[in-house]
Design a protein around this motif. Structure first.
Motif, PDB file in Angstrom:
ATOM      1  N   PHE A  79     -16.977  -2.060  13.820  1.00 24.13           N
ATOM      2  CA  PHE A  79     -17.417  -1.400  14.386  1.00 24.13           C
ATOM      3  C   PHE A  79     -18.203  -2.328  15.054  1.00 24.13           C
ATOM      4  O   PHE A  79     -19.264  -3.329  15.964  1.00 24.13           O
ATOM      5  CB  PHE A  79     -18.719  -0.324  14.746  1.00 24.13           C
ATOM      6  CG  PHE A  79     -17.765   0.670  14.457  1.00 24.13           C
ATOM      7  CD1 PHE A  79     -17.572   1.493  15.823  1.00 24.13           C
ATOM      8  CD2 PHE A  79     -17.603   1.503  14.321  1.00 24.13           C
ATOM      9  CE1 PHE A  79     -16.559   1.715  16.607  1.00 24.13           C
ATOM     10  CE2 PHE A  79     -16.372   2.736  14.623  1.00 24.13           C
ATOM     11  CZ  PHE A  79     -16.558   3.177  15.435  1.00 24.13           C
ATOM     12  N   VAL A  80     -18.761  -3.549  13.430  1.00 24.80           N
ATOM     13  CA  VAL A  80     -20.029  -4.678  13.875  1.00 24.80           C
ATOM     14  C   VAL A  80     -19.277  -5.774  14.115  1.00 24.80           C
ATOM     15  O   VAL A  80     -19.579  -7.085  14.678  1.00 24.80           O
ATOM     16  CB  VAL A  80     -20.869  -5.111  11.947  1.00 24.80           C
ATOM     17  CG1 VAL A  80     -20.704  -5.812  12.683  1.00 24.80           C
ATOM     18  CG2 VAL A  80     -21.742  -3.841  11.568  1.00 24.80           C
ATOM     19  N   GLY A  81     -18.051  -5.565  13.817  1.00 22.37           N
ATOM     20  CA  GLY A  81     -17.030  -7.363  14.546  1.00 22.37           C
ATOM     21  C   GLY A  81     -17.230  -6.686  15.998  1.00 22.37           C
ATOM     22  O   GLY A  81     -17.055  -8.300  16.911  1.00 22.37           O
ATOM     23  N   LEU A  82     -17.187  -5.649  16.195  1.00 18.74           N
ATOM     24  CA  LEU A  82     -16.660  -4.662  17.707  1.00 18.74           C
ATOM     25  C   LEU A  82     -17.884  -6.147  18.774  1.00 18.74           C
ATOM     26  O   LEU A  82     -17.967  -6.030  19.515  1.00 18.74           O
ATOM     27  CB  LEU A  82     -16.492  -3.749  17.890  1.00 18.74           C
ATOM     28  CG  LEU A  82     -15.811  -3.509  19.677  1.00 18.74           C
ATOM     29  CD1 LEU A  82     -14.730  -3.873  19.986  1.00 18.74           C
ATOM     30  CD2 LEU A  82     -15.770  -1.544  19.597  1.00 18.74           C
ATOM     31  N   TRP A  83     -18.873  -5.543  17.421  1.00 16.12           N
ATOM     32  CA  TRP A  83     -20.158  -5.882  18.330  1.00 16.12           C
ATOM     33  C   TRP A  83     -20.775  -7.110  18.760  1.00 16.12           C
ATOM     34  O   TRP A  83     -21.049  -7.080  19.459  1.00 16.12           O
ATOM     35  CB  TRP A  83     -21.503  -4.885  17.912  1.00 16.12           C
ATOM     36  CG  TRP A  83     -23.004  -5.403  18.055  1.00 16.12           C
ATOM     37  CD1 TRP A  83     -23.455  -5.955  17.459  1.00 16.12           C
ATOM     38  CD2 TRP A  83     -23.521  -4.566  19.668  1.00 16.12           C
ATOM     39  NE1 TRP A  83     -24.598  -6.205  18.072  1.00 16.12           N
ATOM     40  CE2 TRP A  83     -24.906  -5.663  19.243  1.00 16.12           C
ATOM     41  CE3 TRP A  83     -23.692  -3.782  20.425  1.00 16.12           C
ATOM     42  CZ2 TRP A  83     -25.785  -5.549  20.012  1.00 16.12           C
ATOM     43  CZ3 TRP A  83     -23.954  -3.863  21.108  1.00 16.12           C
ATOM     44  CH2 TRP A  83     -25.911  -3.978  21.027  1.00 16.12           C
ATOM     45  N   ARG A  84     -20.631  -7.518  17.326  1.00 16.81           N
ATOM     46  CA  ARG A  84     -20.569  -9.140  17.209  1.00 16.81           C
ATOM     47  C   ARG A  84     -20.229  -9.752  18.160  1.00 16.81           C
ATOM     48  O   ARG A  84     -20.458 -10.886  18.874  1.00 16.81           O
ATOM     49  CB  ARG A  84     -20.509  -9.780  16.119  1.00 16.81           C
ATOM     50  CG  ARG A  84     -21.117 -10.882  15.651  1.00 16.81           C
ATOM     51  CD  ARG A  84     -20.979 -11.061  14.345  1.00 16.81           C
ATOM     52  NE  ARG A  84     -22.313 -10.455  13.709  1.00 16.81           N
ATOM     53  CZ  ARG A  84     -22.091 -10.272  12.058  1.00 16.81           C
ATOM     54  NH1 ARG A  84     -21.510 -10.838  11.384  1.00 16.81           N
ATOM     55  NH2 ARG A  84     -22.999  -9.449  11.692  1.00 16.81           N
ATOM     56  N   TYR A  85     -18.846  -9.763  18.346  1.00 19.31           N
ATOM     57  CA  TYR A  85     -17.920 -11.079  18.845  1.00 19.31           C
ATOM     58  C   TYR A  85     -16.631 -10.765  20.292  1.00 19.31           C
ATOM     59  O   TYR A  85     -16.375 -11.056  21.728  1.00 19.31           O
ATOM     60  CB  TYR A  85     -16.542 -11.076  17.967  1.00 19.31           C
ATOM     61  CG  TYR A  85     -17.461 -11.496  16.767  1.00 19.31           C
ATOM     62  CD1 TYR A  85     -17.582 -12.971  16.358  1.00 19.31           C
ATOM     63  CD2 TYR A  85     -17.439 -10.397  15.366  1.00 19.31           C
ATOM     64  CE1 TYR A  85     -18.426 -13.461  15.200  1.00 19.31           C
ATOM     65  CE2 TYR A  85     -16.756 -11.253  14.638  1.00 19.31           C
ATOM     66  CZ  TYR A  85     -17.715 -12.788  14.131  1.00 19.31           C
ATOM     67  OH  TYR A  85     -18.381 -12.449  12.915  1.00 19.31           O
ATOM     68  N   VAL A  86     -17.986  -9.199  21.161  1.00 19.70           N
ATOM     69  CA  VAL A  86     -17.094  -8.384  21.837  1.00 19.70           C
ATOM     70  C   VAL A  86     -17.826  -7.751  22.941  1.00 19.70           C
ATOM     71  O   VAL A  86     -17.928  -8.571  24.157  1.00 19.70           O
ATOM     72  CB  VAL A  86     -15.931  -7.197  22.140  1.00 19.70           C
ATOM     73  CG1 VAL A  86     -14.965  -7.356  23.081  1.00 19.70           C
ATOM     74  CG2 VAL A  86     -14.644  -7.991  20.519  1.00 19.70           C
ATOM     75  N   LEU A  87     -18.945  -7.355  22.145  1.00 17.79           N
ATOM     76  CA  LEU A  87     -19.863  -6.172  22.759  1.00 17.79           C
ATOM     77  C   LEU A  87     -20.756  -8.094  23.316  1.00 17.79           C
ATOM     78  O   LEU A  87     -21.001  -7.870  24.659  1.00 17.79           O
ATOM     79  CB  LEU A  87     -20.698  -5.366  22.866  1.00 17.79           C
ATOM     80  CG  LEU A  87     -19.428  -4.434  22.056  1.00 17.79           C
ATOM     81  CD1 LEU A  87     -20.046  -3.189  22.025  1.00 17.79           C
ATOM     82  CD2 LEU A  87     -18.833  -3.604  23.883  1.00 17.79           C
ATOM     83  N   VAL A  88     -21.426  -7.950  22.873  1.00 22.66           N
ATOM     84  CA  VAL A  88     -22.153  -9.748  22.883  1.00 22.66           C
ATOM     85  C   VAL A  88     -21.676 -10.057  23.394  1.00 22.66           C
ATOM     86  O   VAL A  88     -22.385 -10.423  25.078  1.00 22.66           O
ATOM     87  CB  VAL A  88     -22.979  -9.667  21.688  1.00 22.66           C
ATOM     88  CG1 VAL A  88     -24.057 -10.936  21.444  1.00 22.66           C
ATOM     89  CG2 VAL A  88     -23.818  -9.125  20.553  1.00 22.66           C
ATOM     90  N   PRO A  89     -20.996 -10.986  23.716  1.00 21.80           N
ATOM     91  CA  PRO A  89     -20.218 -12.055  24.426  1.00 21.80           C
ATOM     92  C   PRO A  89     -20.250 -11.492  26.051  1.00 21.80           C
ATOM     93  O   PRO A  89     -20.591 -11.691  27.380  1.00 21.80           O
ATOM     94  CB  PRO A  89     -18.881 -12.320  23.401  1.00 21.80           C
ATOM     95  CG  PRO A  89     -19.521 -12.687  23.054  1.00 21.80           C
ATOM     96  CD  PRO A  89     -19.968 -10.955  22.453  1.00 21.80           C
ATOM     97  N   LEU A  90     -19.364 -10.004  25.859  1.00 15.36           N
ATOM     98  CA  LEU A  90     -19.417  -9.896  27.394  1.00 15.36           C
ATOM     99  C   LEU A  90     -21.184  -8.976  28.383  1.00 15.36           C
ATOM    100  O   LEU A  90     -21.277  -9.139  29.251  1.00 15.36           O
ATOM    101  CB  LEU A  90     -18.617  -8.296  27.044  1.00 15.36           C
ATOM    102  CG  LEU A  90     -18.307  -7.711  27.553  1.00 15.36           C
ATOM    103  CD1 LEU A  90     -16.959  -8.471  29.226  1.00 15.36           C
ATOM    104  CD2 LEU A  90     -17.351  -5.799  27.496  1.00 15.36           C
ATOM    105  N   GLY A  91     -21.902  -8.342  27.447  1.00 15.66           N
ATOM    106  CA  GLY A  91     -22.755  -8.371  27.423  1.00 15.66           C
ATOM    107  C   GLY A  91     -23.674  -9.808  28.629  1.00 15.66           C
ATOM    108  O   GLY A  91     -23.995  -9.903  29.439  1.00 15.66           O
ATOM    109  N   LEU A  92     -23.717 -10.644  27.473  1.00  8.33           N
ATOM    110  CA  LEU A  92     -24.166 -12.012  28.069  1.00  8.33           C
ATOM    111  C   LEU A  92     -23.852 -12.514  29.127  1.00  8.33           C
ATOM    112  O   LEU A  92     -24.016 -12.986  30.054  1.00  8.33           O
ATOM    113  CB  LEU A  92     -23.771 -12.976  27.050  1.00  8.33           C
ATOM    114  CG  LEU A  92     -24.787 -13.102  25.519  1.00  8.33           C
ATOM    115  CD1 LEU A  92     -24.866 -14.085  24.543  1.00  8.33           C
ATOM    116  CD2 LEU A  92     -26.408 -12.407  26.004  1.00  8.33           C
ATOM    117  N   ALA A  93     -22.303 -12.381  29.259  1.00  8.35           N
ATOM    118  CA  ALA A  93     -21.129 -12.742  30.796  1.00  8.35           C
ATOM    119  C   ALA A  93     -21.875 -12.299  31.209  1.00  8.35           C
ATOM    120  O   ALA A  93     -21.617 -11.887  32.910  1.00  8.35           O
ATOM    121  CB  ALA A  93     -19.862 -12.745  30.356  1.00  8.35           C
TER     122      ALA A  93
END
Length: 361
Positions: A79-93
Motif C-alpha cells: 500500500f505504501v508503494g501504491l500510494w507513493r508511486y501510483v496514487l500520488v503521481p496520478l493525483g498530481l496528473a
C-alpha cells in the motif's frame, strides 16, 4: 502451624473472637492441611506458569515478530508503494488536468462573461427596477393601510368586545367548577391512599422487617464468620503450598544443574576451549596473516599500476598538446621512483593504507 497451646498462656480466645470462631477455625485448618488439597494445585500452577513463560520467550514472541514482519510485507509495504508511486503521481496528473480543463475555463468564463453580465444587471437594477419598485411600494403601502383600517373595524373591535363581556365570565365559572371537582377527587384519593398505605405496612412491611431483623441478620453473621474462617484457612494453606512448591522447584533446579549443566560446562571448559585455542593459533591466525600479506601485495601492485597510468596519460598529453605555459622545462629527464617503506606497526593496518609509497623524485 502449631496446634498445641503454650504452657505459659491462658486458654482464653483472643480479644474480639468468640468460641464459634475458634471452633470453626481449628477443624477447617486441620482438614485442609491434613488432606493436602492445596499443595498439588499450587505446584501445578507454578509448573504451568514456568511453561508459559518458556513458551512465550521461545515460540510466541519470535512467531509474533515473524507475523508482524509478514504483515508489513504483505499489507503495509504494497500500500505504501501504491500510494507513493501510483496514487500520488496520478493525483498530481488529475490535479493538473482539473486545473487546465476546469479551473482555467471557469476563471475565463467568470472574468469575460459573468462579470460583464453582472455589471449590466446592476445598471438595469439601478436605472430601471429601482424607480419601478419604489412606485409599487408606495401603491402597496396605501393599499395595506386601507386593509388594516378595515380589519380593525370589522374584526378586532368585535373580537375584543366578545372576549371581555362573554368569554371571560363563562371561563371563570368553568374554572370555579373544575377547581371544586379537583378538590373533591384529591380528597377521596388521599383517604384511599392512606388506607392502602397502612394496610400494606401492617400486612407486609412489619413482618418482613421482623424476619430481616431477628432471622436473616443473625444467620448472615454466622455464615460470614464461617466464610471468613474458611477463607483464612485456605489462604494459610495456599501460602504453605507456595513454600513447598518453591522448595521442590529449587531441588529440581539443583538436580538439573548437577546432572546436565555442570557436565556441559566442564566439557566446554576442558575440551572445547583448548581445542578452540589450538585452532585459533594454528589455523586462523596464519590464515589471517597470509590474507593480510596478499592484500598488501595487491595494494602495492595497484598503486604501481595507477602511477604508470598517470605517467602515460601525462606523456600523451605533452606529446599532443605540448608543455603548459609557465611549466619548467624538462630536458629529457625521466621520472625516477623510489620505494619508501612505511612502518609495519598497528597504525599501518588501517583501511586504505599501503606499505609502499611511490613518489616522484
Amino acid at each position: 502451624m502449631d496446634l498445641e497451646k503454650p504452657a505459659g498462656r491462658p486458654a482464653a480466645a483472643p480479644a474480639g473472637e468468640g468460641c464459634l470462631v475458634v471452633a470453626v477455625r481449628v477443624p477447617v485448618r486441620i482438614v485442609v492441611l491434613v488432606l493436602v488439597l492445596v499443595v498439588p494445585v499450587r505446584m501445578v500452577w507454578d509448573a504451568l506458569a514456568v511453561a508459559g513463560r518458556f513458551l512465550n520467550d521461545t515460540v510466541l514472541r519470535p512467531l509474533g515478530r515473524a507475523l508482524l514482519w509478514m504483515g508489513r510485507a504483505v499489507f503495509v509495504w504494497p500500500f505504501v508503494g501504491l500510494w507513493r508511486y501510483v496514487l500520488v503521481p496520478l493525483g498530481l496528473a488529475l490535479a493538473w488536468l482539473g486545473r487546465v480543463l476546469v479551473v482555467l475555463p471557469a476563471v475565463a468564463l467568470h472574468r469575460y462573461v459573468l462579470v460583464p453580465l453582472g455589471h449590466a444587471a446592476g445598471w438595469l437594477y439601478a436605472r430601471v427596477l429601482t424607480p419601478v419598485g419604489r412606485a409599487l411600494a408606495a401603491v402597496g403601502g396605501a393599499v395595506w393601510a386601507g386593509v388594516v383600517w378595515l380589519g380593525r373595524c370589522l374584526v378586532v373591535v368585535p373580537s375584543v368586545w366578545l372576549y371581555r363581556w362573554v368569554l371571560t365570565p363563562v371561563g371563570r365559572a368553568v374554572a370555579w367548577c373544575a377547581g371544586g371537582l379537583v378538590w373533591l377527587v384529591t380528597t377521596v384519593v388521599s383517604w384511599v391512599g392512606r388506607g392502602l398505605y397502612w394496610t400494606a405496612r401492617i400486612l407486609l412491611v412489619l413482618p418482613a422487617l421482623a424476619v430481616w431483623r431477628w432471622v436473616l441478620v443473625p444467620v448472615g453473621r454466622v455464615l460470614a464468620v464461617v466464610a471468613r474462617e474458611v477463607g483464612d484457612a485456605l489462604g494459610h494453606a495456599w501460602r504453605i503450598a507456595g513454600h513447598v512448591s518453591l522448595a521442590v522447584g529449587r531441588f529440581l533446579g539443583t538436580v538439573l544443574r548437577w546432572v546436565l549443566v555442570e557436565p556441559v560446562r566442564g566439557v566446554y571448559r576442558s575440551v572445547l576451549t583448548p581445542v578452540g585455542h589450538v585452532v585459533r593459533d594454528a589455523v586462523l591466525r596464519p590464515a589471517a596473516e597470509a590474507a593480510r600479506a596478499v592484500g598488501r601485495a595487491t595494494r602495492q601492485a595497484l598503486a604501481a599500476a595507477r602511477a604508470s597510468v598517470r605517467e602515460t596519460r601525462a606523456g600523451i598529453r605533452r606529446a599532443l598538446l605540448g608543455e603548459p605555459a609557465g611549466a619548467p622545462a624538462r630536458a629529457g629527464r625521466k621520472p625516477q621512483f623510489t620505494h619508501r617503506r612505511e612502518p609495519t606497526g598497528p597504525e599501518a593496518r588501517t583501511l586504505g593504507s599501503s606499505t609502499t609509497a611511490l613518489t616522484k623524485d
